[in-house]
Design a protein around this motif. Structure first.
Motif: not given
Lengths: 104, 104
Positions: A44-47, B4, B6-7, B9
């Motif tokens: 869930r935490v991008p990159s 992806n 699931n990211h 915001y």
DNA sequence: AAAAGTGGTAACCTTAAAGTAACAAATGAA
DNA sequence: TTCATTTGTTACTTTAAGGTTACCACTTTT
């Protein structure tokens, strides 16, 4: 000769020291919805890399904002959750979100 | 195959992008009391170098949080002040300060 | 027998941020 | 004439943060 007595003390800094880390706010945001396993946060935490995620989680834990619960299973299962202290940050995060929404 | 979608915001991130810089909150705090010249800020923000102070001020200006007013004098005089937008952050900083005070 | 799944750690490398020191420019003061 | 003043900038070095890859442990699944 400079006068060091002019140094400003800003109490908000202390709070920033807790949540100012590169990924802290996103992690807290993810955990504010529900407790999550390491891998769930990672997705869930991008990159973010696993290494850095581990570091950030350790710091949040050391600061008392999140808790870490390890189950004796295999493959391993570890769950992270906001502590009460961490939950008390939620209104602040909401304020920050609202400020941005209103002002842009 | 990772999903992806699931990211997470997190809108608070946007605010953090503005005030999360290493010295931003202290600078805003200093300017929240009154407009200040470059050198005055430099003295009040402990151990910041002129180079980095310049960089941070430029970023705050680019984000619209502070204004820069240069007088045609010699030696030069430059005054920094919070914009209206920047002033709207003050309650947030106060909130952060209050949270820390209450919780520690 | 080998691979998958989970939550890491260790060693190493790269990049971004910050610090340091020297210089500039125009004027008034010593 | 030289110095001090103020707000920077430039070039260079150091430090901190983050990324990459490989590996481990133990059990179940293929």
């Amino acid at each position: 000769m400079k006068n060091n007595l002019n140094h400003a003390y800003c109490p908000a800094i202390e709070t920033m020291a807790l949540i100012g880390g590169r990924w802290k706010v996103i992690i807290l945001h993810v955990l504010s919805k529900q407790a999550r396993r390491f891998g769930e946060i990672n997705v869930r935490v991008p990159s973010i890399s696993r290494k850095v995620l581990t570091e950030q989680l350790r710091e949040l834990e050391a600061d008392g904002l999140i808790s870490r619960k390890q189950y004796k299973e295999l493959p391993p299962r570890v769950e992270y959750a906001l502590t009460e202290y961490g939950q008390s940050l939620c209104p602040l995060l909401a304020y920050m979100a609202a400020w941005h929404k209103e002002k842009v």
